[in-house]
Design a protein around this motif. Structure first.
Motif, mmCIF file in Angstrom:
data_model
loop_
_atom_site.group_PDB
_atom_site.id
_atom_site.type_symbol
_atom_site.label_atom_id
_atom_site.label_comp_id
_atom_site.label_asym_id
_atom_site.label_seq_id
_atom_site.Cartn_x
_atom_site.Cartn_y
_atom_site.Cartn_z
ATOM 1 N N VAL A 1 19.396 -25.405 14.380
ATOM 2 C CA VAL A 1 20.646 -25.187 13.648
ATOM 3 C C VAL A 1 20.834 -26.262 12.591
ATOM 4 O O VAL A 1 21.245 -25.974 11.458
ATOM 5 N N LEU A 2 20.519 -27.501 12.936
ATOM 6 C CA LEU A 2 20.700 -28.612 12.001
ATOM 7 C C LEU A 2 19.781 -28.486 10.795
ATOM 8 O O LEU A 2 20.188 -28.763 9.658
ATOM 9 N N LEU A 3 18.554 -28.041 11.006
ATOM 10 C CA LEU A 3 17.597 -27.881 9.905
ATOM 11 C C LEU A 3 17.701 -26.521 9.234
ATOM 12 O O LEU A 3 17.004 -26.284 8.249
ATOM 13 N N ASP A 4 18.530 -25.629 9.777
ATOM 14 C CA ASP A 4 18.759 -24.291 9.223
ATOM 15 C C ASP A 4 17.447 -23.502 9.090
ATOM 16 O O ASP A 4 17.137 -22.942 8.049
ATOM 17 N N THR A 5 16.680 -23.484 10.170
ATOM 18 C CA THR A 5 15.426 -22.732 10.189
ATOM 19 C C THR A 5 15.359 -21.869 11.446
ATOM 20 O O THR A 5 15.667 -22.341 12.537
ATOM 21 N N PRO A 6 14.958 -20.613 11.317
ATOM 22 C CA PRO A 6 14.843 -19.759 12.499
ATOM 23 C C PRO A 6 13.479 -19.855 13.186
ATOM 24 O O PRO A 6 13.276 -19.254 14.240
ATOM 25 N N TYR A 7 12.556 -20.616 12.635
ATOM 26 C CA TYR A 7 11.191 -20.632 13.149
ATOM 27 C C TYR A 7 11.054 -21.393 14.462
ATOM 28 O O TYR A 7 10.088 -21.196 15.187
ATOM 29 N N LEU A 8 11.989 -22.251 14.764
ATOM 30 C CA LEU A 8 11.912 -23.004 16.015
ATOM 31 C C LEU A 8 12.326 -22.163 17.219
ATOM 32 O O LEU A 8 12.095 -22.564 18.359
ATOM 33 N N ILE A 9 12.907 -21.004 16.983
ATOM 34 C CA ILE A 9 13.300 -20.121 18.080
ATOM 35 C C ILE A 9 12.062 -19.662 18.860
ATOM 36 O O ILE A 9 12.108 -19.503 20.083
ATOM 37 N N VAL A 10 10.952 -19.482 18.180
ATOM 38 C CA VAL A 10 9.708 -19.089 18.849
ATOM 39 C C VAL A 10 9.250 -20.185 19.795
ATOM 40 O O VAL A 10 8.808 -19.909 20.918
ATOM 41 N N VAL A 11 9.381 -21.421 19.384
ATOM 42 C CA VAL A 11 9.012 -22.550 20.228
ATOM 43 C C VAL A 11 9.906 -22.585 21.474
ATOM 44 O O VAL A 11 9.425 -22.817 22.589
ATOM 45 N N ILE A 12 11.197 -22.326 21.283
ATOM 46 C CA ILE A 12 12.124 -22.290 22.419
ATOM 47 C C ILE A 12 11.722 -21.194 23.399
ATOM 48 O O ILE A 12 11.736 -21.395 24.621
ATOM 49 N N MET A 13 11.355 -20.026 22.889
ATOM 50 C CA MET A 13 10.957 -18.925 23.768
ATOM 51 C C MET A 13 9.688 -19.255 24.537
ATOM 52 O O MET A 13 9.574 -18.948 25.733
ATOM 53 N N ILE A 14 8.727 -19.895 23.896
ATOM 54 C CA ILE A 14 7.476 -20.255 24.570
ATOM 55 C C ILE A 14 7.733 -21.288 25.667
ATOM 56 O O ILE A 14 7.217 -21.175 26.782
ATOM 57 N N ILE A 15 8.551 -22.292 25.373
ATOM 58 C CA ILE A 15 8.875 -23.301 26.384
ATOM 59 C C ILE A 15 9.604 -22.655 27.563
ATOM 60 O O ILE A 15 9.347 -22.978 28.721
ATOM 61 N N GLY A 16 10.499 -21.710 27.275
ATOM 62 C CA GLY A 16 11.224 -21.023 28.343
ATOM 63 C C GLY A 16 10.308 -20.212 29.233
ATOM 64 O O GLY A 16 10.440 -20.227 30.467
ATOM 65 N N MET A 17 9.366 -19.484 28.619
ATOM 66 C CA MET A 17 8.435 -18.686 29.420
ATOM 67 C C MET A 17 7.524 -19.570 30.261
ATOM 68 O O MET A 17 7.299 -19.293 31.450
ATOM 69 N N LEU A 18 6.998 -20.632 29.664
ATOM 70 C CA LEU A 18 6.129 -21.535 30.420
ATOM 71 C C LEU A 18 6.896 -22.234 31.539
ATOM 72 O O LEU A 18 6.368 -22.421 32.645
ATOM 73 N N GLY A 19 8.142 -22.597 31.278
ATOM 74 C CA GLY A 19 8.948 -23.246 32.302
ATOM 75 C C GLY A 19 9.232 -22.322 33.472
ATOM 76 O O GLY A 19 9.159 -22.733 34.637
ATOM 77 N N ALA A 20 9.549 -21.065 33.181
ATOM 78 C CA ALA A 20 9.836 -20.114 34.257
ATOM 79 C C ALA A 20 8.596 -19.844 35.099
ATOM 80 O O ALA A 20 8.652 -19.858 36.331
ATOM 81 N N VAL A 21 7.471 -19.608 34.450
ATOM 82 C CA VAL A 21 6.232 -19.336 35.184
ATOM 83 C C VAL A 21 5.796 -20.564 35.979
ATOM 84 O O VAL A 21 5.369 -20.449 37.134
ATOM 85 N N GLY A 22 5.943 -21.744 35.388
ATOM 86 C CA GLY A 22 5.572 -22.968 36.096
ATOM 87 C C GLY A 22 6.440 -23.225 37.311
ATOM 88 O O GLY A 22 5.951 -23.628 38.366
ATOM 89 N N THR A 23 7.728 -22.971 37.194
ATOM 90 C CA THR A 23 8.627 -23.164 38.322
ATOM 91 C C THR A 23 8.328 -22.178 39.437
ATOM 92 O O THR A 23 8.305 -22.548 40.630
ATOM 93 N N ILE A 24 8.055 -20.939 39.099
ATOM 94 C CA ILE A 24 7.710 -19.940 40.113
ATOM 95 C C ILE A 24 6.398 -20.295 40.794
ATOM 96 O O ILE A 24 6.263 -20.197 42.020
ATOM 97 N N ALA A 25 5.417 -20.744 40.011
ATOM 98 C CA ALA A 25 4.121 -21.114 40.590
ATOM 99 C C ALA A 25 4.261 -22.311 41.530
ATOM 100 O O ALA A 25 3.677 -22.318 42.625
#
Length: 99
Positions: free
Chosen positions: A56-80
């Motif tokens: 939001v501070l840098l006004d770029t939507p491209y970091l949303i993909v990074v957030i989604m990847i971290i979220g998916m890896l975090g969920a799978v890692g926690t389940i594992a």
């Protein structure tokens, strides 16, 4: 001139940085493995929040993909890790449907 909203974002980033340091300490010095896993999951969530603030501070939507990847890896890692703590393994090689 720095706007009021930018000051709020900077304060939020500083708060998230402090929370990340505290979570890092718990990951390293946690008394049990369960505490370390919960702290690692919380670290991932706080990291996603920090990246969201930067997005939001840098006004770029491209970091949303990074957030989604971290979220998916975090969920799978926690389940594992939860499955490993419960059963002692993550991937079950015995696929006998009769069991």
């Amino acid at each position: 001139m720095i706007s009021f909203l930018q000051v709020i974002f900077i304060i939020a980033i500083i708060g998230m940085a402090v929370a990340l340091v505290i979570a890092s300490y718990r990951i390293i010095k946690g008394p049990t493995l369960h505490d370390k896993i919960v702290a690692l999951d919380a670290f991932g969530v706080m990291l996603m929040g920090t990246i969201g603030i930067f997005s939001v501070l840098l006004d770029t939507p491209y970091l949303i993909v990074v957030i989604m990847i971290i979220g998916m890896l975090g969920a799978v890692g926690t389940i594992a890790m939860a499955k490993f703590l419960e059963k002692g393994w993550v991937i079950d090689h015995d696929r006998d449907p009769d069991d």
